[in-house]
Design a protein around this motif. Structure first.
Motif, mmCIF file in Angstrom:
data_model
loop_
_atom_site.group_PDB
_atom_site.id
_atom_site.type_symbol
_atom_site.label_atom_id
_atom_site.label_comp_id
_atom_site.label_asym_id
_atom_site.label_seq_id
_atom_site.Cartn_x
_atom_site.Cartn_y
_atom_site.Cartn_z
ATOM 1 N N SER A 1 0.685 -0.910 0.056
ATOM 2 C CA SER A 1 -0.066 -0.357 0.262
ATOM 3 C C SER A 1 1.300 1.024 -0.126
ATOM 4 N N VAL B 1 -4.788 2.148 -7.203
ATOM 5 C CA VAL B 1 -5.866 3.091 -6.321
ATOM 6 C C VAL B 1 -6.944 3.089 -6.980
ATOM 7 N N ARG C 1 -8.712 0.392 -8.771
ATOM 8 C CA ARG C 1 -10.165 -0.393 -7.545
ATOM 9 C C ARG C 1 -11.182 0.042 -7.796
ATOM 10 N N ALA D 1 -12.045 6.889 -2.544
ATOM 11 C CA ALA D 1 -10.824 6.051 -2.756
ATOM 12 C C ALA D 1 -9.559 6.050 -1.897
ATOM 13 N N TYR E 1 -8.042 2.609 -0.224
ATOM 14 C CA TYR E 1 -7.299 1.995 -0.318
ATOM 15 C C TYR E 1 -6.263 2.438 -0.593
#
Length: 476
Positions: free
Chosen positions: A155, A432, A435, A462, A465
Motif C-alpha cells: 500500500s 487505487v 480499484r 478512494a 485503498y
C-alpha cells in the motif's frame, strides 16, 4: 504451544533455533580479537553495535521469504555470511535450506529477528507483496539494513512509512528493481537531460509479464493445507481465508489481498527510467480503464473485488518540475499496448518480450525494453546521427553489491528507500485508480491527488485503498 519442527537440527516452526552444541558467537570472536593492538579496523560492536559494519568484515545476512525470488537474491549476496533463513513453506524453500546448511531456519520472521538479533546485520525480504512492509519495518526498527523486493510495499501508506523509518534509523536500503543498476536506465537519463528528444510531454509504458491468472472469483473449494506450509503465517497481515493453491506458493500476485497486479509487479521496473529521467514525484491526477469482470451467476457485481482485472490502462498527469514541462504517463498491461510509433521501422519489435517504454519528446522519441534495457532513438537513422554526451552518471557495481557496500559505510544504493518509496507510491496510486475505475467512469471523474496529505481530494472513498487494516496480531 506449537511444537518445533526441525530439519538437521534446525528449527523450522517459529521456535528458537538451536544447534548441536555450544558455539562461540561471531561477535565474541571479534571482541577477543579487539584486544590485539595490531587491528587496523575496530570491530562494529565497539563502534555502536549492529548497523556499523567495517568494509573488511562480512555481513551477517538473514533471508525472509527464501523459496522463490528470495533464493536468487540470497545467491547474489552469498559473498557475505548467510546466517538465518525464514520461510513459511518448508517444501517451497527446501533447496535454499539445503544450500545454506549452517544457516538457522525459521518459519516466523518475527521469532527469527528476535532470536537472532545480535547475530544479524542485514535482512533480505522477498515474501509475497502483502508481507513486505511488516517484515521490513520490524527489521528497520531493530537497526538492520534491508534489501526488499519490489514493489516495496502493498500500500501507499506503507511505502511512505517504510521510507521514513529507514531514513530515521540510518540503515542502508535497496529495493529489488534491478534495472536501476543497469546501463540502459543511465543512458536514458543522460540522453534526455542532453536534450536528445527535446522536452518530454508524453510517455507510454507497458508490460506483457502477467504470468498468473487475473479476473478470478475466490475459489470455493477448501483443499487441505500442505503439511509443509504454515498457512496462518503465510496470510500474515492479510484477512483470513481458507488455503487454496490459487494463492500459494506462486499465483498470489493477481489477488487484491496479496499482490499488486501487473502494475505493481512490473511498474517498479518499467516506470523506473521514467521516474528517474523525468524527475517525477507524485502526479496531480490519475484515472484508469479496465476490462470488466463478468460474474458467472449474476450481474450485480460488475467489478471483481477479489482479483485484479485481466487488463488495464492507467493514465497519470504530472505537473511542471525542475525545468521540465507537465506531462502524461500512460501505463498498459494485460496484453494492451500503445500505438506503434510511426518512426519505428516495419518488422522491428516494439520494446522486448516483457514490455517497454516510449518517451515522446518535442524533437523525437526514445524507445527501450523492460527495465530500461537497450534504449534507442527511433528511427535507427536518428540513433546513428546522435552524438552521445559524455557519461555523467556513476555506473553501478551491481544492484546487490551496491547494497552490500552501503551496509559497510559506502555511498547509498541507487534504489534506496528514499528513492524507492516515492516510486512505489506513484506506482500503487495507479492501483487505487484501477480499484475505483467503474465509479470514476460513472461519475465522470479522475482522481485528483494531494501528495502532502496522501489523499484523493475529489472522491474520498478512494482513500480507503491508501492503506489496509491488518489482521489481529500484526502491526507496522
Amino acid at each position: 504451544m506449537r511444537r518445533a519442527t526441525t530439519i538437521g537440527g534446525r528449527c523450522l516452526d517459529g521456535q528458537k533455533a538451536f544447534e548441536a552444541g555450544p558455539k562461540m558467537s561471531r561477535r565474541r570472536v571479534l571482541g577477543a580479537a579487539a584486544n590485539l593492538t595490531t587491528l587496523m579496523i575496530v570491530p562494529r560492536h565497539v563502534l555502536g553495535g549492529t548497523g556499523h559494519v567495517p568494509p573488511s568484515e562480512r555481513l551477517n545476512i538473514a533471508g525472509i521469504g527464501v523459496g522463490g525470488q528470495g533464493a536468487g537474491d540470497l545467491q547474489n549476496v552469498s559473498s557475505e555470511n548467510i546466517v538465518a533463513l525464514c520461510d513459511v513453506d518448508r517444501a517451497h524453500a527446501a533447496e535454499t535450506f539445503k544450500r545454506y546448511p549452517n544457516a538457522r531456519a525459521y518459519s516466523d520472521f518475527r521469532v527469527m529477528l528476535e532470536t537472532e538479533d545480535k547475530n544479524i546485520d542485514a535482512v533480505v525480504v522477498a515474501t509475497p507483496d502483502h508481507t513486505h512492509a511488516v517484515a521490513t519495518m520490524m527489521a528497520i526498527k531493530m537497526g538492520k539494513h534491508v534489501y526488499c523486493e519490489k514493489p516495496l510495499t502493498h500500500s501507499m501508506y506503507e511505502a511512505r512509512e517504510i521510507a521514513k523509518a529507514a531514513r530515521e534509523a540510518g540503515v542502508a536500503t535497496q529495493m529489488g528493481n534491478q534495472g536501476h543498476a543497469g546501463e540502459g536506465i543511465r543512458l536514458i537519463c543522460e540522453w534526455i537531460w542532453d536534450g536528445a528528444i527535446g522536452p518530454v510531454r508524453e510517455v507510454h509504458a507497458w508490460t506483457t509479464h502477467a504470468v498468473w491468472p487475473q479476473g478470478l472469483q475466490r475459489p470455493r473449494e477448501t483443499p487441505p493445507v500442505p503439511h509443509a506450509l504454515d498457512w496462518d503465517l503465510w496470510l500474515g497481515p492479510a484477512p483470513s481465508r481458507p488455503y487454496h493453491p490459487a494463492y500459494a506458493p506462486a499465483l498470489w500476485r493477481g489477488w487484491w489481498d496479496f499482490g499488486t497486479g501487473g502494475l505493481g509487479d512490473m511498474g517498479c521496473h518499467n516506470l523506473d527510467p521514467v521516474f528517474w529521467a523525468l524527475r517525477l514525484g507524485a502526479p496531480t491526477s490519475v484515472e484508469a480503464s479496465c476490462s470488466v469482470f463478468v460474474p458467472t451467476i449474476t450481474w450485480d457485481k460488475p467489478f471483481n473485488t477479489e482479483s485484479y482485472p485481466q487488463a488495464s490502462i492507467v493514465r497519470y498527469e504530472f505537473p511542471e518540475r525542475e525545468g521540465m514541462p507537465a506531462m502524461d504517463l500512460i501505463w498498459y498491461d494485460g496484453g494492451l499496448m500503445p500505438q506503434r510509433p510511426r518512426e519505428l521501422e516495419d518488422g522491428r519489435f516494439m520494446g522486448d518480450k516483457l514490455g517497454g517504454v516510449v518517451f515522446v519528446g518535442d524533437k523525437g522519441k526514445i524507445m527501450c525494453g523492460s527495465y530500461g534495457n537497450a534504449p534507442r532513438l527511433i528511427p535507427e537513422s536518428r540513433m546513428r546521427e546522435y552524438k552521445r554526451p559524455e557519461k555523467s552518471i556513476l555506473r553501478s557495481v551491481g544492484h546487490h553489491k551496491e547494497w552490500i557496500d552501503a551496509c559497510k559505510g559506502g555511498r547509498p544504493a541507487g534504489s534506496n528507500f528514499d528513492y524507492a518509496g516515492p516510486l512505489t507510491e506513484m506506482v500503487l496510486l495507479g492501483n487505487v485508480a484501477v480499484r475505483m475505475s467503474l465509479e470514476l467512469q460513472a461519475k465522470g471523474l479522475k482522481l485528483l491527488y494531494d501528495e502532502a496529505s496522501m489523499k484523493v481530494t475529489n472522491l474520498p472513498e478512494a482513500n480507503e485503498y491508501m492503506h489496509r487494516t491488518y489482521r489481529d496480531g500484526w502491526t507496522l
